[in-house]
Design a protein around this motif. Structure first.
Motif, PDB file in Angstrom:
ATOM      1  N   GLN A   3      41.013  73.674 -46.600  1.00  0.00           N
ATOM      2  CA  GLN A   3      40.825  72.244 -46.842  1.00  0.00           C
ATOM      3  C   GLN A   3      41.915  71.426 -46.133  1.00  0.00           C
ATOM      4  N   ILE A   4      42.118  71.771 -44.883  1.00  0.00           N
ATOM      5  CA  ILE A   4      43.136  71.074 -44.079  1.00  0.00           C
ATOM      6  C   ILE A   4      42.479  69.874 -43.408  1.00  0.00           C
ATOM      7  N   TYR A   5      43.031  68.706 -43.677  1.00  0.00           N
ATOM      8  CA  TYR A   5      42.577  67.470 -43.052  1.00  0.00           C
ATOM      9  C   TYR A   5      43.794  66.757 -42.462  1.00  0.00           C
ATOM     10  N   LEU A   6      43.635  66.261 -41.258  1.00  0.00           N
ATOM     11  CA  LEU A   6      44.718  65.524 -40.606  1.00  0.00           C
ATOM     12  C   LEU A   6      44.110  64.412 -39.770  1.00  0.00           C
ATOM     13  N   ASN A   7      44.520  63.182 -40.043  1.00  0.00           N
ATOM     14  CA  ASN A   7      44.012  62.024 -39.306  1.00  0.00           C
ATOM     15  C   ASN A   7      45.200  61.151 -38.931  1.00  0.00           C
ATOM     16  N   ILE A   8      45.561  61.178 -37.647  1.00  0.00           N
ATOM     17  CA  ILE A   8      46.729  60.448 -37.143  1.00  0.00           C
ATOM     18  C   ILE A   8      46.293  59.500 -36.040  1.00  0.00           C
ATOM     19  N   SER A   9      46.813  58.277 -36.071  1.00  0.00           N
ATOM     20  CA  SER A   9      46.583  57.350 -34.959  1.00  0.00           C
ATOM     21  C   SER A   9      47.869  56.595 -34.671  1.00  0.00           C
ATOM     22  N   LEU A  10      48.099  56.367 -33.377  1.00  0.00           N
ATOM     23  CA  LEU A  10      49.233  55.580 -32.888  1.00  0.00           C
ATOM     24  C   LEU A  10      48.655  54.547 -31.938  1.00  0.00           C
ATOM     25  N   ASP A  11      48.753  53.260 -32.298  1.00  0.00           N
ATOM     26  CA  ASP A  11      48.043  52.224 -31.547  1.00  0.00           C
ATOM     27  C   ASP A  11      48.924  51.027 -31.256  1.00  0.00           C
ATOM     28  N   ASN A  12      48.629  50.420 -30.104  1.00  0.00           N
ATOM     29  CA  ASN A  12      49.214  49.136 -29.745  1.00  0.00           C
ATOM     30  C   ASN A  12      48.217  48.437 -28.829  1.00  0.00           C
TER      31      ASN A  12
ATOM     32  N   ILE B 134      49.259  57.723 -40.366  1.00  0.00           N
ATOM     33  CA  ILE B 134      48.774  59.047 -40.766  1.00  0.00           C
ATOM     34  C   ILE B 134      47.902  58.792 -41.994  1.00  0.00           C
ATOM     35  N   LYS B 135      46.622  58.601 -41.715  1.00  0.00           N
ATOM     36  CA  LYS B 135      45.725  58.192 -42.789  1.00  0.00           C
ATOM     37  C   LYS B 135      45.582  59.269 -43.848  1.00  0.00           C
ATOM     38  N   ARG B 136      45.597  60.519 -43.395  1.00  0.00           N
ATOM     39  CA  ARG B 136      45.442  61.588 -44.376  1.00  0.00           C
ATOM     40  C   ARG B 136      46.053  62.876 -43.855  1.00  0.00           C
ATOM     41  N   PHE B 137      46.821  63.517 -44.710  1.00  0.00           N
ATOM     42  CA  PHE B 137      47.273  64.880 -44.457  1.00  0.00           C
ATOM     43  C   PHE B 137      47.069  65.643 -45.756  1.00  0.00           C
ATOM     44  N   HIS B 138      46.204  66.642 -45.706  1.00  0.00           N
ATOM     45  CA  HIS B 138      45.808  67.346 -46.929  1.00  0.00           C
ATOM     46  C   HIS B 138      45.668  68.825 -46.632  1.00  0.00           C
ATOM     47  N   PHE B 139      46.124  69.662 -47.562  1.00  0.00           N
ATOM     48  CA  PHE B 139      45.848  71.091 -47.479  1.00  0.00           C
ATOM     49  C   PHE B 139      45.831  71.653 -48.890  1.00  0.00           C
ATOM     50  N   SER B 140      45.247  72.832 -49.010  1.00  0.00           N
ATOM     51  CA  SER B 140      45.172  73.513 -50.297  1.00  0.00           C
ATOM     52  C   SER B 140      45.627  74.952 -50.113  1.00  0.00           C
ATOM     53  N   MET B 141      46.467  75.417 -51.026  1.00  0.00           N
ATOM     54  CA  MET B 141      46.974  76.776 -50.974  1.00  0.00           C
ATOM     55  C   MET B 141      46.751  77.415 -52.342  1.00  0.00           C
ATOM     56  N   LEU B 142      45.902  78.445 -52.369  1.00  0.00           N
ATOM     57  CA  LEU B 142      45.489  79.087 -53.624  1.00  0.00           C
ATOM     58  C   LEU B 142      44.943  78.044 -54.608  1.00  0.00           C
ATOM     59  N   ASP B 143      44.030  77.200 -54.088  1.00  0.00           N
ATOM     60  CA  ASP B 143      43.326  76.184 -54.882  1.00  0.00           C
ATOM     61  C   ASP B 143      44.247  75.113 -55.451  1.00  0.00           C
ATOM     62  N   THR B 144      45.469  75.025 -54.913  1.00  0.00           N
ATOM     63  CA  THR B 144      46.392  73.973 -55.340  1.00  0.00           C
ATOM     64  C   THR B 144      46.551  72.976 -54.194  1.00  0.00           C
ATOM     65  N   PRO B 145      46.064  71.734 -54.376  1.00  0.00           N
ATOM     66  CA  PRO B 145      46.075  70.784 -53.253  1.00  0.00           C
ATOM     67  C   PRO B 145      47.410  70.046 -53.122  1.00  0.00           C
ATOM     68  N   PHE B 146      47.678  69.609 -51.900  1.00  0.00           N
ATOM     69  CA  PHE B 146      48.835  68.756 -51.613  1.00  0.00           C
ATOM     70  C   PHE B 146      48.393  67.715 -50.600  1.00  0.00           C
ATOM     71  N   GLU B 147      48.805  66.461 -50.829  1.00  0.00           N
ATOM     72  CA  GLU B 147      48.332  65.389 -49.962  1.00  0.00           C
ATOM     73  C   GLU B 147      49.466  64.420 -49.664  1.00  0.00           C
ATOM     74  N   ALA B 148      49.437  63.863 -48.432  1.00  0.00           N
ATOM     75  CA  ALA B 148      50.443  62.892 -48.012  1.00  0.00           C
ATOM     76  C   ALA B 148      49.812  61.882 -47.069  1.00  0.00           C
ATOM     77  N   ARG B 149      50.442  60.696 -46.991  1.00  0.00           N
ATOM     78  CA  ARG B 149      50.023  59.708 -46.013  1.00  0.00           C
ATOM     79  C   ARG B 149      51.212  58.833 -45.623  1.00  0.00           C
ATOM     80  N   LEU B 150      51.102  58.191 -44.438  1.00  0.00           N
ATOM     81  CA  LEU B 150      52.179  57.345 -43.924  1.00  0.00           C
ATOM     82  C   LEU B 150      51.579  56.260 -43.051  1.00  0.00           C
ATOM     83  N   ARG B 151      52.048  55.031 -43.252  1.00  0.00           N
ATOM     84  CA  ARG B 151      51.651  53.929 -42.393  1.00  0.00           C
ATOM     85  C   ARG B 151      52.885  53.076 -42.116  1.00  0.00           C
ATOM     86  N   VAL B 152      53.100  52.765 -40.826  1.00  0.00           N
ATOM     87  CA  VAL B 152      54.230  51.940 -40.411  1.00  0.00           C
ATOM     88  C   VAL B 152      53.722  50.837 -39.503  1.00  0.00           C
TER      89      VAL B 152
END
Length: 944
Positions: free
Chosen positions: A329-338, A350-368
């Protein structure tokens, strides 16, 4: 047949005919056109390798800097070979180069702290008159180059002001095409076996395999370059790009696009070093990858072209074949725009960063957004990581251990200006990081690290360390406190401030820094200290206070108990305040600092107090005593001392004794000195066995260490039925020079030693003295040579405190007759001594005033120069950054501001330090002048 022989003869002879001409040409052209020192060991020529052209090569070339860069090697090359058109060499008016090969180049490019590049070795061109040019012979090179190649190159690049380091190992490059044509197709093939890049200690790329194959349609007249059939490989990731770059105008126009149409998620994983280095070929991976972007528009001094970078990973997973579970369940969506224009228009998302390890999910995001003017950030971390699951999805290898849980729920959202203006209600920062029962162990070179529990709570102002209970090997620490301004610090515009309290049962410094593998060898080198240490740079923008206590501390072969005090990291300095504890059956106190500011070497400045420390235990524990005071190993008793010292440190953190400056007072208990080499030799010389073992009453000793020499102020020694005074010095090279004045009752001497004394008296009398030995023997003993092989010389001579105890009556009468005359002469001599002393004191003060004034003037001139260079360099950095794209411009502005700030701080520090040194010079001069007057007064009083 004759024709063939003539041709072969010419092929052999021509290189030797033109050898001197080409050799002279090479040396003259190189030395004339470079502000650097260029050396090469040998050269050669032949016509067989590229018949009918002439091959010329130079072997073992080195290019080193001159002036401020003297000793700095810019490049070294095993062989540089050039293929010339033979007819152009024969004509001599124009040389056509066909091929250039560079073998094993090792190139080190560096931007120095003052902003000057070390590769700026071309001299400034001076305009010449037409008449001068017409009279001067010129040698021209018409580059009809077909091939240029680099074989097995190593290139390192370091920009010190920007904190940037780039390393390329195993570089192979081929460029083919006709560079003399107006329009040509250039084919380039480049391969780098290992490419790494880091900035400010953060590794962005690590040991990446890189290859590029490109066909460039080059319009060399109009400076338009069109890219066709291009491929860039990064490990397993393949990128294609196309478009053009127009460099013919003032503002370059760029139209480039790139994508990775044939890549999979596994290819993208290859960019992660830890995964790529672990059985990557057998790794099973699934999922789609989209990787694309573009750069479109003109790049001017004030505006950027439009650009876009997009990375999208969807429903991906990977699994090692020998392990039971996958990361899915690895999802990664990154954009760098000008959209183009101002760099402040850049959006990092970084709209979405997600992964699951042994059915335990972890998620992060970043916008600047608005990264230049007022950065707005939106960061979120949420999830739990069970570290014990890592070994089920990733091959840790060896005896590695990883266990425990990390539970993160953190959200940070708002503008930088809100924090700077302390508008905390307009900035959201909340959440916590929970650490529980974490165990980490990778290999036998490190100890097991555990965190029994840890809770970090986040607010806009600070991170609250509610508790952090950690252990490394035998060492443990329970830490509590707050870390402030972490958001501003992360944005690079503020220092990181913190205040903590800590407690520990055991702190084993030996395990923390690593024990030496060869303690015996280290002991020889360091004089007793057995740790393999290395100096470290104290980071900038850190202001941390730790108030800690330790039940036990192990450092080298010392065991310290009940240690407490404060440690402060601030202004590139680690300071220790009121560190106190027990050691070697006594107590100690320590205050001082370790600094790496404004110096190429680390420096320490400490005040040390020791109370009731065993002589012999101290000798075993401190290398400096083995260098300067081996008497500690022969003394029974204890001592107390209060000393201050400062010194530069070598790379292994051992003192650089040539820079060591110290002074102090040593007080002892009653002590016994036995089997000391010097006393043994004196005992043998005088046949006086009692000197081999002395019981001495408490001593009070003053000492100084400077210029590699320990100087001991003469001090009194009181023993049973004996008195003495000792003073002198011991040098770093173990040479010694001491004077021992002894008063010994003659009744303590035996028959044999009395014979020695009579012989000494006879020798003195033979040289004009008139000595008889009374009940007390006064001996002057000169001690020289070295600590391991002292030279002992007992003397009897004429002086107020001479050995004469009983003088014949006739000599006494003669002295009485001349007493008045001697007194008058003594008064005159005493006044002369005082007058000379006053002149010397005035000269010392005058010289000190000159030194202090020159020091202050030099510092202010240097500070002004530093500021001007900083201003110039800042402008240059910004200008250069604008040429290299948006990211470079943003980095350049920040680097320029930081560079100027540091430079202005450095300038202020230079003036402050100069004033301190100048004041110290005057203080020392006044003390020296007072000492000159005092010594003169004592000498005058002695005459009277």
């Amino acid at each position: 047949m004759i024709l063939i022989i003539l041709v072969l003869a010419l092929m052999v002879a021509l290189p030797f005919v033109f050898r001197g001409k080409l050799m002279e040409l090479s040396r003259n052209e190189i030395n004339k056109n470079l502000e650097a020192r260029v050396d090469f060991e040998d050269f050669g020529m032949n016509m067989f390798a590229h018949f009918p052209n002439l091959s010329f090569w130079l072997d073992e070339i080195t290019i080193s800097g001159t002036g401020d860069l003297s000793g700095d090697t810019l490049a070294s090359v095993s062989r540089l070979s050039v293929v010339f058109d033979i007819m152009s060499v024969i004509r001599g008016d124009e040389y056509e180069v066909r091929k250039i090969s560079v073998l094993n180049p090792d190139i080190s490019l560096k931007v120095m702290e003052n902003g000057n590049p070390n590769w700026d070795i071309l001299p400034e061109e001076e305009p010449a008159s037409v008449e001068e040019n017409s009279d001067q012979e010129a040698t021209s090179f018409n580059v009809s180059l077909k091939k240029f190649e680099i074989i097995n190159g190593l290139i390192t690049y370091e920009d010190i002001p920007a904190g940037l380091k780039i390393n390329a190992t195993g570089l192979n490059h081929i460029l083919s095409g006709n560079l003399s044509a107006a329009q040509t197709d250039l084919r380039t093939k480049t391969q780098i076996n290992e490419f790494s890049a880091e900035q400010d200690g953060i590794a962005y790329m690590s040991n990446i395999f890189m290859a590029m194959d490109a066909l460039i349609e080059a319009d060399l007249v109009n400076e338009v370059y069109t890219f066709r059939e291009n491929k860039l490989t990064l490990n397993e990731l393949i990128l294609q790009f196309e478009g053009s770059v127009d460099m013919g105008n003032t503002d370059p126009n760029i139209m480039l696009s790139f994508n990775a149409p044939e890549n999979t998620f596994k290819n993208f994983l290859s960019l992660i070093p830890a995964i790529y280095s672990k059985d990557f070929n057998s790794l099973q991976a699934s999922g789609n990858l989209a990787f694309n972007g573009y750069v479109k528009g003109s790049y001017t001094g004030s505006a950027l072209p439009a650009f876009h970078l997009g990375i999208n990973v969807d429903q991906a997973s990977f699994q090692y074949p020998d392990l039971p579970s996958a990361v899915d369940q690895i999802y990664l969506n990154i954009s760098l725009d000008n959209p183009g224009g101002d760099a402040d228009n850049t959006v990092i998302d970084i709209k979405r960063f997600h992964f699951s390890m042994l059915d335990t999910p972890f998620e992060a995001r970043l916008r600047v957004t608005h990264p230049v003017s007022d950065p707005y950030i939106d960061v979120r971390l949420n999830g739990e990581i069970d570290l014990s699951a890592v070994e089920k999805v990733y091959p840790l290898g060896g005896e590695a251990i990883l266990a425990g849980t990390i539970d993160a729920g953190i959200s940070v959202k708002g503008r930088q200006s809100s924090i700077e203006n302390q508008d905390y209600d307009q900035f959201d920062a909340f959440g916590s990081l929970m650490l529980k029962d974490i165990t980490y162990f990778m290999n036998e070179n490190y100890e097991v690290t555990t965190i029994r529990r840890g809770q970090l709570n986040f607010t806009p102002r600070y991170i609250d360390f509610v508790n952090l209970d950690l252990k490394y090997g035998q060492s443990d620490m329970l830490l509590q406190g707050k870390l402030e301004d972490y958001i501003l610090y992360a944005m690079g515009d503020h220092s990181l401030n913190g205040s903590f309290t800590g407690s520990s049962k055991v702190l084993n410094v030996n395990q923390l820094i690593g024990e030496s593998e060869d303690a015996d060898a280290d002991q020889e080198l360091t004089g007793g200290d057995t740790l393999a240490l290395t100096t470290f740079m104290v980071p900038q923008k850190i202001d941390i206070l730790i108030d800690a206590s330790f039940d036990k501390v192990y450092y080298d072969n010392l065991e310290l108990k009940n240690v407490n005090g404060k440690l402060i990291v601030r202004d590139e300095k680690v300071s220790l305040q009121n560190i106190q504890g027990d050691m070697l059956d006594g107590t100690f106190g320590l205050s001082g600092s370790y600094s790496t500011k404004n110096t190429t070497k680390a420096m320490v400045d400490f005040n040390l107090q020791l109370d009731k420390i065993s002589f012999r235990q101290a000798f075993k524990s401190f290398g400096i005593l083995q260098k300067f005071a081996p008497v500690f190993n022969r003394a029974s008793g204890n001592f107390s001392t209060d000393m201050a010292f400062s010194t530069m440190l070598k790379e292994d953190m051992s003192p650089d004794y040539t820079s060591f400056i110290g002074s102090g007072i040593l007080n002892t208990s009653a002590l016994t000195v036995e089997n000391l080499n010097t006393l043994n030799k004196l005992s043998d010389a005088l046949k006086f066995e009692s000197l081999k073992s002395l019981n001495i009453e408490p001593l009070n000793i003053s000492f100084d260490i400077e210029n590699g020499k320990l100087t001991v102020t003469p001090f009194d020694i009181v023993m049973k039925n004996m008195q003495a005074k000792l003073g002198g010095w011991t040098a770093l090279d173990q040479t010694i020079n001491y004077e021992l004045k002894m008063q010994v009752p003659r009744s303590l001497f035996g028959t044999e030693s009395n014979n020695v004394l009579d012989n000494l008296a006879n020798q003195a009398n033979a040289q004009g003295a008139s000595i008889t030995i009374g009940k007390t023997v006064n001996l002057d003993v000169l001690i020289s040579g070295s600590l391991s092989d002292p030279v002992v010389k007992p003397l009897m001579g004429r002086s107020v405190n001479s050995i004469v105890e009983d003088i014949k009556q006739g000599v006494v009468d003669e002295i009485d007759k001349k007493k008045e005359e001697l007194e008058q002469n003594a008064k005159a001599e005493a006044q002369k001594i005082l007058n000379n002393a006053e002149l010397q004191a005035a000269k010392v003060i005058e010289e000190a005033q000159k030194q202090a004034g020159q020091l202050r003037e030099t510092a202010r001139d240097a500070a002004a120069k530093v500021k001007k260079e900083a201003d110039d360099h800042a402008q240059k950095l910004i200008a250069e950054g604008k040429k290299n794209g948006m990211l470079a411009e943003v980095a350049a502005k920040k680097t320029a501001d930081e560079y100027k700030k540091n430079a202005y701080n450095q300038a202020g520090n230079m003036i402050t330090e100069a004033d301190k040194k100048a004041d110290a010079i005057m203080q020392k001069a006044n003390q020296q002048a007072d000492k000159i007057r005092s010594d003169a007064r004592k000498q005058a009083d002695a005459l009277l």
